[in-house]
Design a protein around this motif. Structure first.
Motif, PDB file in Angstrom:
ATOM      1  N   ALA A   1       0.838  -1.204   0.000  1.00  0.00           N
ATOM      2  CA  ALA A   1       0.000   0.000   0.000  1.00  0.00           C
ATOM      3  C   ALA A   1       0.874   1.256   0.000  1.00  0.00           C
ATOM      4  CB  ALA A   1      -0.933  -0.001   1.209  1.00  0.00           C
ATOM      5  N   ASN A   2       1.950   1.228   0.775  1.00  0.00           N
ATOM      6  CA  ASN A   2       2.872   2.366   0.801  1.00  0.00           C
ATOM      7  C   ASN A   2       3.601   2.531  -0.534  1.00  0.00           C
ATOM      8  OD1 ASN A   2       2.205   2.923   3.448  1.00  0.00           O
ATOM      9  ND2 ASN A   2       4.028   1.963   4.326  1.00  0.00           N
ATOM     10  N   ILE A   3       4.033   1.400  -1.103  1.00  0.00           N
ATOM     11  CA  ILE A   3       4.715   1.447  -2.399  1.00  0.00           C
ATOM     12  C   ILE A   3       3.788   2.024  -3.465  1.00  0.00           C
ATOM     13  CG2 ILE A   3       5.672   0.003  -4.245  1.00  0.00           C
ATOM     14  CD1 ILE A   3       6.796  -1.835  -2.069  1.00  0.00           C
ATOM     15  N   HIS A   4       2.528   1.586  -3.460  1.00  0.00           N
ATOM     16  CA  HIS A   4       1.540   2.092  -4.416  1.00  0.00           C
ATOM     17  C   HIS A   4       1.319   3.592  -4.216  1.00  0.00           C
ATOM     18  CE1 HIS A   4      -1.739   2.152  -7.182  1.00  0.00           C
ATOM     19  NE2 HIS A   4      -2.695   2.275  -6.272  1.00  0.00           N
ATOM     20  N   HIS A   5       1.263   4.009  -2.971  1.00  0.00           N
ATOM     21  CA  HIS A   5       1.042   5.421  -2.651  1.00  0.00           C
ATOM     22  C   HIS A   5       2.186   6.295  -3.150  1.00  0.00           C
ATOM     23  CE1 HIS A   5      -0.631   8.753  -0.249  1.00  0.00           C
ATOM     24  NE2 HIS A   5       0.634   9.057   0.035  1.00  0.00           N
ATOM     25  N   VAL A   6       3.424   5.869  -2.876  1.00  0.00           N
ATOM     26  CA  VAL A   6       4.601   6.664  -3.226  1.00  0.00           C
ATOM     27  C   VAL A   6       4.846   6.672  -4.737  1.00  0.00           C
ATOM     28  CG1 VAL A   6       7.124   6.801  -2.997  1.00  0.00           C
ATOM     29  CG2 VAL A   6       5.707   6.367  -0.979  1.00  0.00           C
ATOM     30  N   LEU A   7       4.722   5.518  -5.378  1.00  0.00           N
ATOM     31  CA  LEU A   7       5.082   5.402  -6.790  1.00  0.00           C
ATOM     32  C   LEU A   7       3.936   5.704  -7.750  1.00  0.00           C
ATOM     33  CD1 LEU A   7       7.360   2.217  -6.827  1.00  0.00           C
ATOM     34  CD2 LEU A   7       8.021   4.623  -6.633  1.00  0.00           C
ATOM     35  N   SER A   8       2.720   5.771  -7.223  1.00  0.00           N
ATOM     36  CA  SER A   8       1.582   5.953  -8.124  1.00  0.00           C
ATOM     37  C   SER A   8       0.577   6.987  -7.617  1.00  0.00           C
ATOM     38  CB  SER A   8       0.877   4.613  -8.353  1.00  0.00           C
ATOM     39  OG  SER A   8      -0.137   4.738  -9.322  1.00  0.00           O
ATOM     40  N   LYS A   9      -0.120   6.712  -6.523  1.00  0.00           N
ATOM     41  CA  LYS A   9      -1.226   7.562  -6.074  1.00  0.00           C
ATOM     42  C   LYS A   9      -0.780   8.987  -5.775  1.00  0.00           C
ATOM     43  CE  LYS A   9      -4.592   6.094  -3.576  1.00  0.00           C
ATOM     44  NZ  LYS A   9      -5.388   5.560  -2.453  1.00  0.00           N
ATOM     45  N   ASN A  10       0.347   9.152  -5.105  1.00  0.00           N
ATOM     46  CA  ASN A  10       0.846  10.487  -4.789  1.00  0.00           C
ATOM     47  C   ASN A  10       2.220  10.690  -5.431  1.00  0.00           C
ATOM     48  OD1 ASN A  10       0.664  13.030  -3.708  1.00  0.00           O
ATOM     49  ND2 ASN A  10       1.217  12.441  -1.633  1.00  0.00           N
ATOM     50  N   PHE A  11       2.320  10.270  -6.673  1.00  0.00           N
ATOM     51  CA  PHE A  11       3.570  10.272  -7.435  1.00  0.00           C
ATOM     52  C   PHE A  11       4.260  11.643  -7.432  1.00  0.00           C
ATOM     53  CE2 PHE A  11       5.518  11.026 -11.680  1.00  0.00           C
ATOM     54  CZ  PHE A  11       6.559  10.100 -11.609  1.00  0.00           C
ATOM     55  N   SER A  12       3.475  12.707  -7.581  1.00  0.00           N
ATOM     56  CA  SER A  12       4.051  14.051  -7.697  1.00  0.00           C
ATOM     57  C   SER A  12       4.762  14.510  -6.436  1.00  0.00           C
ATOM     58  CB  SER A  12       2.956  15.064  -8.064  1.00  0.00           C
ATOM     59  OG  SER A  12       1.955  15.098  -7.056  1.00  0.00           O
ATOM     60  N   ASN A  13       4.432  13.916  -5.291  1.00  0.00           N
ATOM     61  CA  ASN A  13       5.068  14.316  -4.035  1.00  0.00           C
ATOM     62  C   ASN A  13       6.411  13.633  -3.811  1.00  0.00           C
ATOM     63  OD1 ASN A  13       4.936  15.823  -1.506  1.00  0.00           O
ATOM     64  ND2 ASN A  13       4.710  13.834  -0.492  1.00  0.00           N
ATOM     65  N   TYR A  14       6.735  12.666  -4.669  1.00  0.00           N
ATOM     66  CA  TYR A  14       7.970  11.895  -4.468  1.00  0.00           C
ATOM     67  C   TYR A  14       8.800  11.851  -5.760  1.00  0.00           C
ATOM     68  CZ  TYR A  14       5.519  10.459  -0.247  1.00  0.00           C
ATOM     69  OH  TYR A  14       4.866  10.454   0.957  1.00  0.00           O
ATOM     70  N   PRO A  15       9.325  13.001  -6.183  1.00  0.00           N
ATOM     71  CA  PRO A  15      10.182  13.023  -7.380  1.00  0.00           C
ATOM     72  C   PRO A  15      11.554  12.458  -7.073  1.00  0.00           C
ATOM     73  CG  PRO A  15      10.171  15.174  -6.346  1.00  0.00           C
ATOM     74  CD  PRO A  15       9.191  14.329  -5.570  1.00  0.00           C
ATOM     75  N   LYS A  16      12.353  12.315  -8.096  1.00  0.00           N
ATOM     76  CA  LYS A  16      13.743  11.893  -7.881  1.00  0.00           C
ATOM     77  C   LYS A  16      14.463  12.913  -7.017  1.00  0.00           C
ATOM     78  CE  LYS A  16      13.854   8.101 -10.375  1.00  0.00           C
ATOM     79  NZ  LYS A  16      14.263   6.783  -9.868  1.00  0.00           N
ATOM     80  N   GLY A  17      14.369  14.172  -7.427  1.00  0.00           N
ATOM     81  CA  GLY A  17      14.914  15.250  -6.617  1.00  0.00           C
ATOM     82  C   GLY A  17      16.428  15.379  -6.685  1.00  0.00           C
ATOM     83  N   PRO A  18      16.963  16.478  -6.144  1.00  0.00           N
ATOM     84  CA  PRO A  18      18.406  16.756  -6.227  1.00  0.00           C
ATOM     85  C   PRO A  18      19.265  15.772  -5.452  1.00  0.00           C
ATOM     86  CG  PRO A  18      17.282  18.376  -4.832  1.00  0.00           C
ATOM     87  CD  PRO A  18      16.220  17.584  -5.511  1.00  0.00           C
ATOM     88  N   GLU A  19      18.760  15.240  -4.322  1.00  0.00           N
ATOM     89  CA  GLU A  19      19.569  14.313  -3.526  1.00  0.00           C
ATOM     90  C   GLU A  19      19.820  13.023  -4.291  1.00  0.00           C
ATOM     91  OE1 GLU A  19      19.646  12.088   0.849  1.00  0.00           O
ATOM     92  OE2 GLU A  19      18.090  13.558   0.385  1.00  0.00           O
ATOM     93  N   PHE A  20      18.781  12.534  -4.965  1.00  0.00           N
ATOM     94  CA  PHE A  20      18.935  11.321  -5.774  1.00  0.00           C
ATOM     95  C   PHE A  20      19.971  11.548  -6.873  1.00  0.00           C
ATOM     96  CE2 PHE A  20      18.023   8.405  -9.176  1.00  0.00           C
ATOM     97  CZ  PHE A  20      17.621   7.234  -8.553  1.00  0.00           C
ATOM     98  N   ARG A  21      19.892  12.701  -7.535  1.00  0.00           N
ATOM     99  CA  ARG A  21      20.820  12.985  -8.624  1.00  0.00           C
ATOM    100  C   ARG A  21      22.260  13.113  -8.138  1.00  0.00           C
ATOM    101  NH1 ARG A  21      16.437  16.050 -10.568  1.00  0.00           N
ATOM    102  NH2 ARG A  21      17.267  17.996  -9.744  1.00  0.00           N
ATOM    103  N   LYS A  22      22.428  13.567  -6.890  1.00  0.00           N
ATOM    104  CA  LYS A  22      23.787  13.630  -6.335  1.00  0.00           C
ATOM    105  C   LYS A  22      24.344  12.219  -6.138  1.00  0.00           C
ATOM    106  CE  LYS A  22      23.294  18.008  -3.803  1.00  0.00           C
ATOM    107  NZ  LYS A  22      23.207  18.605  -2.446  1.00  0.00           N
ATOM    108  N   ILE A  23      23.522  11.344  -5.580  1.00  0.00           N
ATOM    109  CA  ILE A  23      23.969   9.975  -5.333  1.00  0.00           C
ATOM    110  C   ILE A  23      24.288   9.272  -6.649  1.00  0.00           C
ATOM    111  CG2 ILE A  23      23.244   7.700  -4.491  1.00  0.00           C
ATOM    112  CD1 ILE A  23      21.641   9.139  -2.311  1.00  0.00           C
ATOM    113  N   PHE A  24      23.424   9.468  -7.638  1.00  0.00           N
ATOM    114  CA  PHE A  24      23.586   8.792  -8.929  1.00  0.00           C
ATOM    115  C   PHE A  24      24.131   9.749  -9.989  1.00  0.00           C
ATOM    116  CE2 PHE A  24      20.533   6.183  -6.656  1.00  0.00           C
ATOM    117  CZ  PHE A  24      20.895   4.891  -6.994  1.00  0.00           C
TER     118      PHE A  24
END
Length: 525
Positions: free
Chosen positions: A93-116
């Motif tokens: 349910a949490n995975i569905h929420h983060v990756l789909s239902k509320n997708f816009s609230n969980y972008p890759k973001g600058p921290e992810f781009r720094k790591i990768f």
């Protein structure tokens, strides 16, 4: 700035030393420390001692903790490093929420781009318009009428010129070899040929050392540690060229050398075909490089305005490196664990081989390359691959950072800039999700009563991610894996030399830590 990084790194080293001290005290006080699964939150150092203790088995450790915590757990990092605290979950349910239902609230973001940062502005690193552009142009390539014909041709060429000669040699010599290494070479050559029109021939007799091919292993090994340690700490290591960052630097150079050389050859090839970018010949149209050039020439907004960290000259490199990561590591990892699980489950192996020989009419034929349409007949083989992906999803974790306040379906409060770690490896090992037999290898769980593959929602089975960012190459991966698996099972018997040494690697890609040592013998037809 360098002084600030150094002082932060010194502080972190102090935290590590203190954490080790706490761990030693804990070990002395409690001999049966394994009984206490949920890590203790120590003053100053947080839960770092438990993480250090289990660094050699980080995925199993996370799974154990989540099993005892209802599928979601708040990990507390050292007090001095708030960004090391994170919310880990395997709850569908949490995975569905983060990756789909509320997708816009969980972008890759600058921290992810720094790591990768090694992936630059590739499809895995970006959001919004640039991600939409990547997705659109990649889909146009995958949906081309001739794409699967090209894929089939590439796979069989690599099987005939690389895979079979190498496996035949090992079988004739009766020699032990690393099957994971063979699969990694195969998929590296295949994806290079598909997207860069260049076969580096890393899979051939003698198994030559190709720096770019091996660089992928070094990269994924280092990237997991960037999730655990503070940015200042791994940046200092990177600046000094030491530790795992040293291997990442070497991988960066190997990628650049390989891809820029291939891109130069592609550009020369394009100029030789025609100076007109709108040429409709098959060779021209099927070039993924050309597809991206066309897409960006058609943009109303200048390409440079969309880029976040790279220049327009570096963008093609980022694009193709990301696609090569997806094409090499996911398929090779799944095939490695597939053959390991078959070795542990002889009945499943026999059932898969029977299906291949009966449905493809291979019994009377020593050698035949079948068409991709025939792959759809292999339902049991498909189910066995799904079961492999459930237990050993290639991408072990997904990293997200929230932009606004939120509440997960599990009831956990998410504040802005909270690190969310989605643990796909743990998801497939939860009896609350898959039943009490979740640790058993049972392809039958994927076959419905009508004999077809049973669909499972992606948030329950996130091996190919979920939501808008679901893997675009899912179908391509299954086709390639079934072709390779079928030809090997038809031609060879095999055994794992030492199954006790096989364990998941401590990296973001679930590889076999010490490889998969096997022996092959040719089957008598």
């Amino acid at each position: 700035m360098m002084m600030a990084i150094c002082s932060t790194a010194v502080a972190f080293i102090f935290i590590i030393v203190l954490s080790l001290g706490c761990y030693m005290i804990l070990k002395l006080r409690c001999r049966s420390s394994d009984d206490k699964v949920v890590p203790r939150n120590w003053p100053l150092v947080g839960m770092m001692p438990a993480l250090l203790k289990n660094a050699h088995r980080v995925h199993e450790f996370a799974t154990d903790v989540l099993k005892h915590s209802g599928g979601t757990f708040e990990f507390k990092g050292p007090a001095a490093f708030a960004n090391l605290s994170m919310l880990a979950t395997s709850d569908p349910a949490n995975i569905h929420h983060v990756l789909s239902k509320n997708f816009s609230n969980y972008p890759k973001g600058p921290e992810f781009r720094k790591i990768f940062d090694i992936l630059g502005d590739g499809i895995f690193n970006v959001d919004s318009q640039l991600w939409e552009l990547h997705r659109k142009t990649t889909l146009s390539f995958l949906n081309h009428a001739q794409f699967y014909t090209l894929l089939q041709t590439n796979v069989w060429h690599k099987v005939e010129k690389g895979l079979l000669p190498v496996l035949d040699w090992f079988a004739e010599e009766g020699a032990e070899f690393d099957l994971q290494d063979v699969f990694q070479r195969f998929t590296f050559d295949a994806i290079s040929k598909l997207v860069l029109h260049h076969d580096p021939e890393s899979l051939c007799l003698g198994l030559p050392y190709v720096p770019c091919e091996k660089a992928f292993n070094h990269a994924v090994d280092a990237l997991l540690y960037r999730h655990i340690f503070p940015e200042s700490f791994w940046k200092l290591q990177n600046w000094l060229g030491i530790g795992k960052e040293k291997k990442l630097i070497q991988a960066y150079r190997a990628f650049d050398e390989f891809i820029y050389s291939a891109l130069k050859r592609l550009e020369e090839r394009m100029m030789m075909i025609t100076p007109n970018i709108d040429n409709n010949s098959d060779d021209h149209h099927l070039s993924l490089f050309t597809a991206y050039v066309q897409a960006y020439k058609q943009q109303e907004q200048p390409q440079a305005a969309l880029l976040t960290t790279t220049t327009t000259t570096k963008f093609p490199r980022d694009t193709f490196l990301s696609l090569m990561f997806a094409g090499r590591d996911t398929t090779s990892s799944t095939l490695t664990w597939f053959f390991y699980l078959l070795a542990q489950n002889p009945l499943v192996q026999a059932n898969a081989r029977d299906e291949i020989e009966n449905k493809l009419n291979l019994k009377q034929e020593i050698k035949r390359f079948f068409k991709l349409e025939e792959c759809h007949k292999l339902v049991y083989l498909h189910a066995a691959l799904c079961e492999t992906l459930r237990l050993f999803p290639p991408l072990a974790i997904q990293h997200k950072v929230s932009t606004a306040m939120d509440v997960l379906p599990s009831g956990h409060l998410v504040k802005p800039n909270t690190r969310i770690i989605l643990l796909f490896y743990s998801s497939g090992r939860m009896d609350s999700i898959w039943g009490e037999d979740c640790m058993e290898f049972k392809p039958e769980r994927w076959i419905s009563g009508n004999g077809r593959i049973k669909h499972e929602p992606s948030y329950k089975f996130p091996a190919f991610n979920a939501g808008p960012r679901t893997c675009l190459g899912k179908e391509m991966s299954f086709v390639q894996m079934k072709m390779i698996a079928a030809i090997i099972l038809h031609h060879y018997e095999f055994q794992v030399v030492d199954s006790h040494s096989v364990s998941p690697s401590d990296s973001i890609i679930i590889q076999a830590k010490h490889g998969l040592k096997v022996k092959f013998t040719k089957r008598s037809m």
